[in-house]
Write a protein that holds these residues in place. Structure first.
Motif, PDB file in Angstrom:
ATOM      1  N   ALA A  34       0.558  -1.394   0.427  1.00 35.92           N
ATOM      2  CA  ALA A  34       0.222  -0.171   0.018  1.00 35.92           C
ATOM      3  C   ALA A  34       0.878   0.768   0.232  1.00 35.92           C
ATOM      4  O   ALA A  34       0.564   2.268  -0.786  1.00 35.92           O
ATOM      5  CB  ALA A  34      -0.682   0.139   0.896  1.00 35.92           C
ATOM      6  N   ARG A  35       1.271   1.379   0.864  1.00 38.86           N
ATOM      7  CA  ARG A  35       2.697   1.970   0.470  1.00 38.86           C
ATOM      8  C   ARG A  35       3.880   2.584  -0.207  1.00 38.86           C
ATOM      9  O   ARG A  35       4.251   3.971  -1.301  1.00 38.86           O
ATOM     10  CB  ARG A  35       3.860   2.001   2.084  1.00 38.86           C
ATOM     11  N   ARG A  36       3.653   1.364  -1.175  1.00 45.32           N
ATOM     12  CA  ARG A  36       4.785   1.607  -2.248  1.00 45.32           C
ATOM     13  C   ARG A  36       3.625   2.674  -3.414  1.00 45.32           C
ATOM     14  O   ARG A  36       4.049   3.138  -3.927  1.00 45.32           O
ATOM     15  CB  ARG A  36       4.817   0.373  -2.921  1.00 45.32           C
ATOM     16  N   ILE A  37       2.396   2.087  -3.294  1.00 45.24           N
ATOM     17  CA  ILE A  37       1.639   2.519  -4.563  1.00 45.24           C
ATOM     18  C   ILE A  37       1.466   3.888  -3.968  1.00 45.24           C
ATOM     19  O   ILE A  37       1.511   4.737  -4.984  1.00 45.24           O
ATOM     20  CB  ILE A  37      -0.088   2.060  -4.215  1.00 45.24           C
ATOM     21  N   ALA A  38       1.496   4.354  -3.013  1.00 44.95           N
ATOM     22  CA  ALA A  38       1.677   5.976  -2.298  1.00 44.95           C
ATOM     23  C   ALA A  38       2.194   6.301  -3.093  1.00 44.95           C
ATOM     24  O   ALA A  38       2.523   7.633  -3.324  1.00 44.95           O
ATOM     25  CB  ALA A  38       1.122   5.782  -1.039  1.00 44.95           C
ATOM     26  N   ASP A  39       3.422   5.831  -2.848  1.00 46.70           N
ATOM     27  CA  ASP A  39       5.604   6.811  -3.092  1.00 46.70           C
ATOM     28  C   ASP A  39       5.405   6.904  -4.085  1.00 46.70           C
ATOM     29  O   ASP A  39       5.646   7.519  -5.278  1.00 46.70           O
ATOM     30  CB  ASP A  39       6.216   5.757  -2.664  1.00 46.70           C
ATOM     31  N   LEU A  40       4.892   5.773  -4.867  1.00 43.46           N
ATOM     32  CA  LEU A  40       4.896   5.978  -6.150  1.00 43.46           C
ATOM     33  C   LEU A  40       4.351   7.046  -7.555  1.00 43.46           C
ATOM     34  O   LEU A  40       4.210   7.682  -8.182  1.00 43.46           O
ATOM     35  CB  LEU A  40       4.774   4.608  -7.139  1.00 43.46           C
ATOM     36  N   LEU A  41       2.803   7.481  -6.394  1.00 41.90           N
ATOM     37  CA  LEU A  41       2.232   8.008  -7.580  1.00 41.90           C
ATOM     38  C   LEU A  41       2.205  10.096  -6.404  1.00 41.90           C
ATOM     39  O   LEU A  41       2.170   9.566  -5.328  1.00 41.90           O
ATOM     40  CB  LEU A  41       0.800   7.787  -7.415  1.00 41.90           C
ATOM     41  N   PRO A  42       1.695  10.389  -7.378  1.00 44.31           N
ATOM     42  CA  PRO A  42       1.292  11.740  -7.236  1.00 44.31           C
ATOM     43  C   PRO A  42       0.040  11.933  -6.918  1.00 44.31           C
ATOM     44  O   PRO A  42      -0.600  11.070  -6.319  1.00 44.31           O
ATOM     45  CB  PRO A  42       0.560  12.677  -8.354  1.00 44.31           C
ATOM     46  N   ASP A  43      -0.245  12.840  -5.504  1.00 43.12           N
ATOM     47  CA  ASP A  43      -1.478  13.346  -4.538  1.00 43.12           C
ATOM     48  C   ASP A  43      -2.875  12.983  -5.627  1.00 43.12           C
ATOM     49  O   ASP A  43      -3.800  12.329  -4.785  1.00 43.12           O
ATOM     50  CB  ASP A  43      -1.214  13.993  -3.389  1.00 43.12           C
ATOM     51  N   ASP A  44      -3.041  14.211  -6.670  1.00 47.15           N
ATOM     52  CA  ASP A  44      -4.098  13.442  -7.552  1.00 47.15           C
ATOM     53  C   ASP A  44      -4.037  12.992  -8.263  1.00 47.15           C
ATOM     54  O   ASP A  44      -5.196  12.426  -9.059  1.00 47.15           O
ATOM     55  CB  ASP A  44      -3.899  15.202  -8.238  1.00 47.15           C
ATOM     56  N   ALA A  45      -3.425  10.902  -8.510  1.00 45.56           N
ATOM     57  CA  ALA A  45      -3.423  10.229  -9.429  1.00 45.56           C
ATOM     58  C   ALA A  45      -4.828   9.730  -8.639  1.00 45.56           C
ATOM     59  O   ALA A  45      -5.180   9.516  -7.276  1.00 45.56           O
ATOM     60  CB  ALA A  45      -2.240   9.371  -8.721  1.00 45.56           C
ATOM     61  N   GLY A  46      -5.672   9.224  -8.532  1.00 45.48           N
ATOM     62  CA  GLY A  46      -7.166   8.473  -9.087  1.00 45.48           C
ATOM     63  C   GLY A  46      -6.440   7.239  -8.253  1.00 45.48           C
ATOM     64  O   GLY A  46      -5.273   6.092  -8.953  1.00 45.48           O
ATOM     65  N   VAL A  47      -7.051   6.465  -7.624  1.00 41.26           N
ATOM     66  CA  VAL A  47      -7.735   5.393  -7.328  1.00 41.26           C
ATOM     67  C   VAL A  47      -8.235   4.093  -6.958  1.00 41.26           C
ATOM     68  O   VAL A  47      -9.931   4.349  -7.233  1.00 41.26           O
ATOM     69  CB  VAL A  47      -7.133   5.423  -4.911  1.00 41.26           C
ATOM     70  N   PHE A  48      -8.406   3.252  -8.279  1.00 40.69           N
ATOM     71  CA  PHE A  48      -9.668   2.382  -7.821  1.00 40.69           C
ATOM     72  C   PHE A  48      -9.215   0.696  -7.721  1.00 40.69           C
ATOM     73  O   PHE A  48      -8.936   0.346  -8.913  1.00 40.69           O
ATOM     74  CB  PHE A  48      -9.895   2.555 -10.479  1.00 40.69           C
ATOM     75  N   PRO A  49      -9.901   0.609  -6.883  1.00 37.15           N
ATOM     76  CA  PRO A  49      -9.655  -0.216  -6.426  1.00 37.15           C
ATOM     77  C   PRO A  49     -10.678  -1.876  -6.325  1.00 37.15           C
ATOM     78  O   PRO A  49     -11.264  -1.288  -7.098  1.00 37.15           O
ATOM     79  CB  PRO A  49      -9.496  -0.420  -4.437  1.00 37.15           C
ATOM     80  N   THR A  50     -10.585  -2.599  -6.739  1.00 37.65           N
ATOM     81  CA  THR A  50     -11.286  -3.961  -7.173  1.00 37.65           C
ATOM     82  C   THR A  50     -12.706  -4.536  -5.622  1.00 37.65           C
ATOM     83  O   THR A  50     -13.628  -4.328  -6.281  1.00 37.65           O
ATOM     84  CB  THR A  50     -10.865  -5.011  -7.738  1.00 37.65           C
ATOM     85  N   HIS A  51     -11.700  -4.376  -4.631  1.00 36.74           N
ATOM     86  CA  HIS A  51     -13.065  -4.726  -3.145  1.00 36.74           C
ATOM     87  C   HIS A  51     -12.679  -3.639  -2.874  1.00 36.74           C
ATOM     88  O   HIS A  51     -12.116  -2.031  -3.049  1.00 36.74           O
ATOM     89  CB  HIS A  51     -12.146  -6.153  -2.786  1.00 36.74           C
ATOM     90  N   GLY A  52     -13.991  -3.673  -1.775  1.00 34.55           N
ATOM     91  CA  GLY A  52     -13.974  -2.560  -0.100  1.00 34.55           C
ATOM     92  C   GLY A  52     -15.284  -1.950  -0.673  1.00 34.55           C
ATOM     93  O   GLY A  52     -15.354  -1.250   0.320  1.00 34.55           O
ATOM     94  N   PHE A  53     -16.230  -2.691  -1.136  1.00 30.17           N
ATOM     95  CA  PHE A  53     -17.310  -2.229  -1.000  1.00 30.17           C
ATOM     96  C   PHE A  53     -18.846  -2.977  -0.901  1.00 30.17           C
ATOM     97  O   PHE A  53     -19.795  -3.083  -1.565  1.00 30.17           O
ATOM     98  CB  PHE A  53     -17.820  -1.648  -2.725  1.00 30.17           C
ATOM     99  N   GLY A  54     -18.675  -3.956   0.240  1.00 24.88           N
ATOM    100  CA  GLY A  54     -19.391  -4.565   1.087  1.00 24.88           C
ATOM    101  C   GLY A  54     -18.923  -5.883   0.840  1.00 24.88           C
ATOM    102  O   GLY A  54     -19.546  -6.877   1.220  1.00 24.88           O
ATOM    103  N   SER A  55     -17.554  -6.322  -0.180  1.00 27.45           N
ATOM    104  CA  SER A  55     -16.627  -7.147   0.138  1.00 27.45           C
ATOM    105  C   SER A  55     -15.886  -8.212   1.187  1.00 27.45           C
ATOM    106  O   SER A  55     -15.582  -7.060   1.996  1.00 27.45           O
ATOM    107  CB  SER A  55     -15.871  -7.207  -1.553  1.00 27.45           C
ATOM    108  N   PHE A  56     -16.131  -9.248   1.127  1.00 27.77           N
ATOM    109  CA  PHE A  56     -15.511 -10.163   2.199  1.00 27.77           C
ATOM    110  C   PHE A  56     -13.871 -10.137   2.312  1.00 27.77           C
ATOM    111  O   PHE A  56     -13.474 -10.518   2.664  1.00 27.77           O
ATOM    112  CB  PHE A  56     -16.127 -11.370   2.589  1.00 27.77           C
ATOM    113  N   CYS A  57     -13.514  -9.456   0.581  1.00 28.38           N
ATOM    114  CA  CYS A  57     -11.956  -9.648   0.296  1.00 28.38           C
ATOM    115  C   CYS A  57     -11.562  -8.473   1.313  1.00 28.38           C
ATOM    116  O   CYS A  57     -10.691  -8.313   1.423  1.00 28.38           O
ATOM    117  CB  CYS A  57     -11.979 -10.027  -0.917  1.00 28.38           C
TER     118      CYS A  57
END
Length: 455
Positions: free
Chosen positions: A162-185
Motif C-alpha cells: 500500500a505504501r509503495r503505491i502511495a510513494d509511486l504516485l502523485p497526490d492527484d492520482a486516481g485510485v480504483f480498487p476492485t474490492h472494498g464496497f461490501g466485499s468480504f475480501c
C-alpha cells in the motif's frame, strides 16, 4: 486524460473498470457476466485491446479469459501465477501500451502472493492506479485467504505494498480498487464513494496513517471476520480459464418434480420476499430472498455440488438469481419453477411460521423459548441479548445440534440472515419465530448488553 468507467457488482461488493482514450479500451478485473462489458464497449464505441487481472480472485469467477478470447485482446496475468491457459505473463516493472495509454505493472503482494496493481497514464492529466485487493478506500484487502497460517506475514507485505503505491504516485492520482464496497475480501472499514485519490488515502487509509507496522498488522488481523465457504472453489476455477456462461432458463420443474426434488433432499430455494416466504411456502424448501446478499449466502451455505432448483414468482426473478450465481461458479441451476406456493403444492405440503419484532420479543414470557442470535462473532461481541444462544448463520447447518429443541426466536442485525436461519430450522422441523427487525431497536428497548468489541 485517461477516462475510467466503473462496472459495479454491488451484490459482491466489487468493481470492474474500463479505462479508455476514446478509441482503445483496457478492462480491469471483469466479472464473469461480460455482456455488461460488451454493452459498455459498444456504447462508448471503443475496442478492447487489453484485459488486466490484478490477482487470482477468491470471491468471484473472473470473466477475463472469456473477454480476451471474445475480443482478441491481450490478457495480462502475473507471470508467477500457475494457470492452465495462455496469457500475457507480466512482471513488476513491465510497461504495456494500449492506444495512447501506458500501463506500468507494479507488484503489490499481500492480498495474494503475486498480486499486481496497474498504473495507467497518458500525456494528459494525472495517472490512475487499479489497485485490486491491495490499496482500498480507507483500508486494504484481507490477508488470510492464501493460507491462514500466513496471515501476519502477508499483512506485513500488504502494509508495504500500500505504501509503495502511495510513494509511486502523485497526490492527484486516481485510485480504483476492485474490492472494498461490501466485499468480504476487504479488511477493516472501507469508503463507499465513487472514486478517490492518493491524497485521500494518505489522509484516511490505515496502511498509510499508521506509522507502526506491527500495530497495523495487529489491528488488521484482529479485525478479520469469517468469509464465505465458496471462496475455497474460486481460485481453482480462475486458474483453469473459466468457461463461457449460459444464462438461458434452466429446465422447468412441475409440482410433481418439485415434490421429488424436495423429498430427495435437494436444495429447492424460494426467491420471494422473506415475509411472503414465512407466510406460505412449500415444506422442505429454503427461503433466500433475492437481494444483493443472495448469492453470497446461498454460496456460503449450500453443500457444494448439491442439486439446486429455484422458485421465483416470475422469470425475471429467476434470471436475476442465475446472473448472481454464475459469478460465484454455480453455473446452471438444475431446474426452476414459477408461481405462488398455492400453484405448486396443496395445503398439506405447505408451511408457515410467524414473523415478529423485537417488541414482541420484549413482551414474551422469559420462559417462552430461546433467543437464537445468528450474527457474526464480532457483532455478538459488541452487543447481544443476555441468555441468547449464539450460532452464526454460516455455522448453523453444521451446528444444528447446538440449537435447543424448544421454541426459537431467531434474530440477526436487520432480518435477512434471521429469515434464512428460520427457514433452515423450520425445514429441520423446529418451531421458529423470525425476528424481522433492526438490532438497534432491541438496544433501544433495553434488551441488550454491551460486549467486548474487537480491537
Amino acid at each position: 486524460m485517461v477516462q475510467v468507467d466503473v462496472i459495479a457488482t454491488e451484490e459482491l461488493g466489487d468493481r470492474s473498470y474500463l479505462a479508455h482514450d476514446g478509441q482503445v479500451a483496457i478492462v480491469v478485473d471483469p466479472q464473469r457476466d461480460i455482456d455488461r462489458v460488451e454493452q459498455l464497449l459498444k456504447r462508448l464505441n471503443v475496442r478492447c485491446e487489453l484485459v488486466l487481472e490484478t490477482h487470482i480472485h477468491n470471491d468471484y469467477v473472473s470473466g477475463g479469459f472469456q473477454l480476451a478470447t471474445l475480443t482478441g485482446a491481450r490478457y495480462a496475468v502475473s507471470a508467477h501465477d500457475d494457470v492452465e491457459f495462455d496469457r500475457w505473463p507480466v512482471r513488476d516493472g513491465d510497461e504495456l501500451q494500449a492506444g495512447s495509454m501506458t500501463v506500468r505493472v507494479v507488484a503489490t503482494p499481500g492480498h495474494t502472493d503475486h498480486h499486481l496493481s496497474y498504473v495507467i497514464s497518458d500525456d494528459d492529466g494525472p495517472p490512475v492506479v487499479f489497485s485490486g485487493g491491495s490499496l482500498l478506500y480507507g483500508s486494504v484487502g484481507r490477508t488470510d485467504l492464501v493460507d491462514p497460517a500466513r496471515t501476519e506475514e502477508l499483512a506485513h507485505a500488504q502494509y508495504h505494498s500500500a505504501r509503495r503505491i502511495a510513494d509511486l504516485l502523485p497526490d492527484d492520482a486516481g485510485v480504483f480498487p476492485t474490492h472494498g464496497f461490501g466485499s468480504f475480501c476487504s479488511a477493516g472499514s472501507t469508503g463507499q464513494g465513487p472514486q478517490g485519490t492518493v491524497a485521500d488515502e494518505r489522509k484516511g487509509n490505515d496502511a498509510l496513517t499508521e506509522p507502526d507496522e506491527n500495530r497495523f498488522v495487529e489491528k488488521l488481523v484482529a479485525g478479520l471476520t469469517a468469509y464465505p465457504a465458496y471462496y475455497a472453489h474460486m481460485g481453482a476455477r480462475n486458474r483453469g480459464g473459466p468457461a463461457p456462461i449460459d444464462l438461458t432458463p434452466p429446465q422447468h420443474a412441475d409440482p410433481e418434480q418439485l415434490r421429488r426434488r424436495i423429498e430427495a433432499g435437494e436444495w429447492v430455494v424460494d426467491l420471494r420476499d422473506r415475509t411472503a416466504y414465512a407466510a406460505d411456502h412449500l415444506t422442505g424448501t429454503i427461503g433466500i430472498g433475492l437481494s444483493a446478499q443472495f448469492a453470497t449466502w446461498l454460496g456460503w451455505l449450500i453443500p457444494w455440488g448439491t442439486p439446486l432448483t429455484l422458485i421465483g414468482h416470475d422469470a425475471e426473478q429467476v434470471a436475476d438469481a442465475q446472473r448472481q450465481l454464475v459469478r460465484i461458479g454455480i453455473d446452471r441451476p438444475d431446474a426452476h419453477a414459477l408461481g405462488e406456493p398455492a400453484d405448486l403444492a396443496p395445503p398439506a405440503r405447505r408451511g408457515s411460521y410467524p414473523v415478529v419484532s423485537f417488541t414482541d420479543l420484549a413482551h414474551r414470557d422469559q420462559a417462552d423459548g430461546t433467543v437464537l442470535d445468528v450474527r457474526r462473532d464480532d457483532e455478538w461481541a459488541t452487543a447481544h441479548i443476555p441468555g441468547a444462544v449464539h450460532v452464526p448463520l454460516h455455522d448453523l447447518l453444521e451446528r444444528l445440534e447446538d440449537v435447543p429443541h424448544d421454541l426459537l426466536w431467531v434474530h440477526c442485525a436487520a432480518g435477512y440472515r434471521a429469515s434464512i436461519a428460520a427457514g433452515l430450522l423450520h425445514r429441520a422441523g423446529r418451531d421458529v419465530r423470525c425476528v424481522d427487525d433492526e438490532f438497534a431497536h432491541a438496544e433501544k428497548l433495553g434488551l441488550t448488553v454491551a460486549g467486548q468489541a474487537a480491537p
